[in-house]
Design a protein around this motif. Structure first.
Motif, PDB file in Angstrom:
ATOM      1  N   THR A  83      75.315  53.186 -16.344  1.00  0.00           N
ATOM      2  CA  THR A  83      74.160  53.550 -15.542  1.00  0.00           C
ATOM      3  C   THR A  83      73.897  52.494 -14.477  1.00  0.00           C
ATOM      4  OG1 THR A  83      73.167  54.642 -17.463  1.00  0.00           O
ATOM      5  CG2 THR A  83      71.725  54.196 -15.592  1.00  0.00           C
ATOM      6  N   GLU A  84      73.974  52.897 -13.226  1.00  0.00           N
ATOM      7  CA  GLU A  84      73.657  51.989 -12.116  1.00  0.00           C
ATOM      8  C   GLU A  84      72.150  51.993 -11.918  1.00  0.00           C
ATOM      9  OE1 GLU A  84      74.292  49.169  -9.607  1.00  0.00           O
ATOM     10  OE2 GLU A  84      76.133  50.284 -10.024  1.00  0.00           O
ATOM     11  N   ARG A  85      71.550  50.823 -11.943  1.00  0.00           N
ATOM     12  CA  ARG A  85      70.096  50.728 -11.788  1.00  0.00           C
ATOM     13  C   ARG A  85      69.760  50.126 -10.424  1.00  0.00           C
ATOM     14  NH1 ARG A  85      71.309  49.527 -17.083  1.00  0.00           N
ATOM     15  NH2 ARG A  85      70.293  50.834 -18.644  1.00  0.00           N
ATOM     16  N   PHE A  86      68.641  50.583  -9.879  1.00  0.00           N
ATOM     17  CA  PHE A  86      68.267  50.177  -8.532  1.00  0.00           C
ATOM     18  C   PHE A  86      66.842  49.638  -8.490  1.00  0.00           C
ATOM     19  CE2 PHE A  86      71.318  53.692  -8.098  1.00  0.00           C
ATOM     20  CZ  PHE A  86      72.297  53.072  -7.334  1.00  0.00           C
ATOM     21  N   ILE A  87      66.575  48.858  -7.443  1.00  0.00           N
ATOM     22  CA  ILE A  87      65.229  48.362  -7.180  1.00  0.00           C
ATOM     23  C   ILE A  87      64.753  49.002  -5.888  1.00  0.00           C
ATOM     24  CG2 ILE A  87      63.870  46.330  -6.545  1.00  0.00           C
ATOM     25  CD1 ILE A  87      65.719  44.722  -8.365  1.00  0.00           C
ATOM     26  N   ASP A  88      63.686  49.774  -5.997  1.00  0.00           N
ATOM     27  CA  ASP A  88      63.112  50.457  -4.846  1.00  0.00           C
ATOM     28  C   ASP A  88      62.695  49.417  -3.800  1.00  0.00           C
ATOM     29  OD1 ASP A  88      61.767  52.042  -3.062  1.00  0.00           O
ATOM     30  OD2 ASP A  88      60.220  52.707  -4.453  1.00  0.00           O
ATOM     31  N   THR A  89      63.158  49.581  -2.559  1.00  0.00           N
ATOM     32  CA  THR A  89      62.858  48.616  -1.504  1.00  0.00           C
ATOM     33  C   THR A  89      61.497  48.850  -0.862  1.00  0.00           C
ATOM     34  OG1 THR A  89      63.887  49.984   0.203  1.00  0.00           O
ATOM     35  CG2 THR A  89      65.310  48.421  -0.970  1.00  0.00           C
ATOM     36  N   VAL A 120      71.479  52.292   1.396  1.00  0.00           N
ATOM     37  CA  VAL A 120      72.115  51.280   0.540  1.00  0.00           C
ATOM     38  C   VAL A 120      72.574  51.831  -0.804  1.00  0.00           C
ATOM     39  CG1 VAL A 120      70.929  49.322   1.588  1.00  0.00           C
ATOM     40  CG2 VAL A 120      69.899  50.437  -0.394  1.00  0.00           C
ATOM     41  N   SER A 121      72.033  52.997  -1.222  1.00  0.00           N
ATOM     42  CA  SER A 121      72.395  53.499  -2.556  1.00  0.00           C
ATOM     43  C   SER A 121      72.792  54.970  -2.579  1.00  0.00           C
ATOM     44  CB  SER A 121      71.216  53.308  -3.520  1.00  0.00           C
ATOM     45  OG  SER A 121      70.127  54.142  -3.161  1.00  0.00           O
ATOM     46  N   GLY A 122      72.536  55.708  -1.490  1.00  0.00           N
ATOM     47  CA  GLY A 122      72.874  57.127  -1.470  1.00  0.00           C
ATOM     48  C   GLY A 122      71.775  58.029  -1.968  1.00  0.00           C
ATOM     49  N   SER A 123      70.605  57.482  -2.297  1.00  0.00           N
ATOM     50  CA  SER A 123      69.473  58.283  -2.762  1.00  0.00           C
ATOM     51  C   SER A 123      68.180  57.689  -2.231  1.00  0.00           C
ATOM     52  CB  SER A 123      69.425  58.327  -4.297  1.00  0.00           C
ATOM     53  OG  SER A 123      68.199  58.896  -4.752  1.00  0.00           O
ATOM     54  N   ILE A 124      67.246  58.560  -1.815  1.00  0.00           N
ATOM     55  CA  ILE A 124      65.960  58.054  -1.326  1.00  0.00           C
ATOM     56  C   ILE A 124      65.148  57.443  -2.462  1.00  0.00           C
ATOM     57  CG2 ILE A 124      65.889  59.700   0.593  1.00  0.00           C
ATOM     58  CD1 ILE A 124      63.840  61.338  -0.990  1.00  0.00           C
ATOM     59  N   TYR A 125      65.541  57.727  -3.707  1.00  0.00           N
ATOM     60  CA  TYR A 125      64.850  57.155  -4.872  1.00  0.00           C
ATOM     61  C   TYR A 125      65.613  55.963  -5.464  1.00  0.00           C
ATOM     62  CZ  TYR A 125      62.254  61.533  -4.651  1.00  0.00           C
ATOM     63  OH  TYR A 125      61.480  62.593  -4.231  1.00  0.00           O
ATOM     64  N   GLY A 126      66.688  55.534  -4.794  1.00  0.00           N
ATOM     65  CA  GLY A 126      67.479  54.397  -5.269  1.00  0.00           C
ATOM     66  C   GLY A 126      66.937  53.091  -4.722  1.00  0.00           C
ATOM     67  N   VAL A 129      68.224  48.713  -3.646  1.00  0.00           N
ATOM     68  CA  VAL A 129      69.253  47.686  -3.812  1.00  0.00           C
ATOM     69  C   VAL A 129      69.624  47.598  -5.288  1.00  0.00           C
ATOM     70  CG1 VAL A 129      68.539  46.362  -1.800  1.00  0.00           C
ATOM     71  CG2 VAL A 129      67.528  45.839  -4.014  1.00  0.00           C
ATOM     72  N   SER A 130      70.850  47.190  -5.556  1.00  0.00           N
ATOM     73  CA  SER A 130      71.332  47.106  -6.932  1.00  0.00           C
ATOM     74  C   SER A 130      70.503  46.112  -7.738  1.00  0.00           C
ATOM     75  CB  SER A 130      72.796  46.667  -6.946  1.00  0.00           C
ATOM     76  OG  SER A 130      73.237  46.442  -8.269  1.00  0.00           O
TER      77      SER A 130
END
Length: 333
Positions: free
Chosen positions: A25-31, A40-46, A48-49
């Protein structure tokens, strides 16, 4: 399988696993900006890593510090028990600036660093303390280095003190070494690192080319590198912020060489959450732009009015469609 499990048991540790047991599971921090999340992640809800290095690079005064502080503010707002270590190389981050950006001062530690060796030592020590904390007691944490280009080396300082006018040839290797050690440590601890850096024009290139300072160390270590350029955003005659053009120079999570525009306010609003979504929707055929007006809910509305009342126009259904467009536009596969 029993043989592999025995190998893992004998030679491994908590980070050595049979491939099928790895958490994929790739987790992201909402900018704080949907369109920046998308690029940066391919999703508007993603975003930065959550456990890799992200580099934000640009020329002087493109707003790199303001940009990184906007991401920090959003991280702290979304994680009420989280905190941030901000490695400042320019003595530019003070209490007044942080208060003006709306950053929670009680959960941000500003660490002044002068040399690469100093940053490396303090960052590794902080990661080690974090990793030794019981997992259930670990709170979300992020690091920021602002900026790599301003870091000196112990040799450079010594040479200046001894009046030696020689070029320091060790800096690039020290940068490589620092990130070589930090990359895996940060990944194992699930700590994201945002690094700001300056860019310069490559002399003699066939086409105009930008390059980051500090050698190739950050270029190889960062999972994402974003180049920024800017223009001023005005309200009447008053300059209220910047429109920042962000381009993916390198990305392991989304397509490279994609550009988006982001609005960054000078006040505590920081990054505009919805700015750029109208262009994304137009690109995906959700609506058309006719003389600056967009047809939404059967009405033709100016962009300024839509961004003024985003909740009214960017409904849950519209946001889902925009996310589908973003995945197609910016994601691999």
């Amino acid at each position: 399988m029993d043989f592999l499990k025995e190998i893992v048991k004998e030679i491994g540790d908590d980070f050595t696993k049979v491939a099928q047991d790895i958490d994929e599971t790739e987790r992201f921090i909402d900018t704080g900006s949907h369109i920046f999340n998308a690029v940066v992640s391919g999703s508007i809800y993603g975003g930065v890593s959550s456990n890799k290095i992200t580099a934000i690079a640009g020329e002087s005064s493109t707003g790199k510090t303001y940009f990184s502080l906007a991401v920090v503010k959003n991280f702290l707002d979304n994680n009420p028990d989280g905190y941030c270590l901000y490695f400042d190389t320019e003595a530019a981050v003070n209490k007044g600036l942080l208060e003006s950006r709306g950053v929670d001062l009680t959960r941000l530690v500003v660490v002044n660093v002068v040399t690469i060796e100093e940053f490396r030592g303090k960052a590794l020590k902080a990661v080690d303390i974090y990793s030794k904390t019981e997992e259930e007691n670990r709170k979300p944490c992020m690091f920021v280095l602002d900026s790599l280009g301003m870091l000196s080396t112990e040799k450079e300082i010594t040479d200046v003190l001894n009046d030696k006018m020689v070029r320091d040839m060790t800096k690039s290797q020290l940068v490589k070494g620092a990130f070589r050690m930090l990359t895996l440590k940060l990944g194992q601890a699930n700590i994201p690192l945002i690094v700001t850096n300056h860019t310069y024009d490559v002399i003699g290139s066939y086409v105009p080319t930008k390059e980051m300072g500090g050698g190739s160390g950050l270029k190889y270590a960062a999972s994402t590198i974003i180049y920024l350029t800017k223009k001023k955003e005005k309200d009447g005659k008053d300059v209220i912020g910047n429109i920042i053009k962000a381009k993916t120079h390198k990305s392991r999570l989304s397509k490279e060489n994609k550009e988006v525009e982001i609005r960054l306010y000078y006040d505590d609003r920081g990054l505009d959450k919805y700015y750029g979504l109208l262009d994304l929707g137009e690109k995906g055929g959700l609506w058309k732009n006719v003389a600056g007006r967009y047809e939404m809910d059967g009405k033709k509305v100016y962009a300024k009015e839509i961004y003024k009342n985003p909740d009214k126009y960017f409904t849950e259904e519209i946001m889902q469609k925009l996310d589908d467009i973003a995945r197609e536009e910016y994601s691999y596969g």
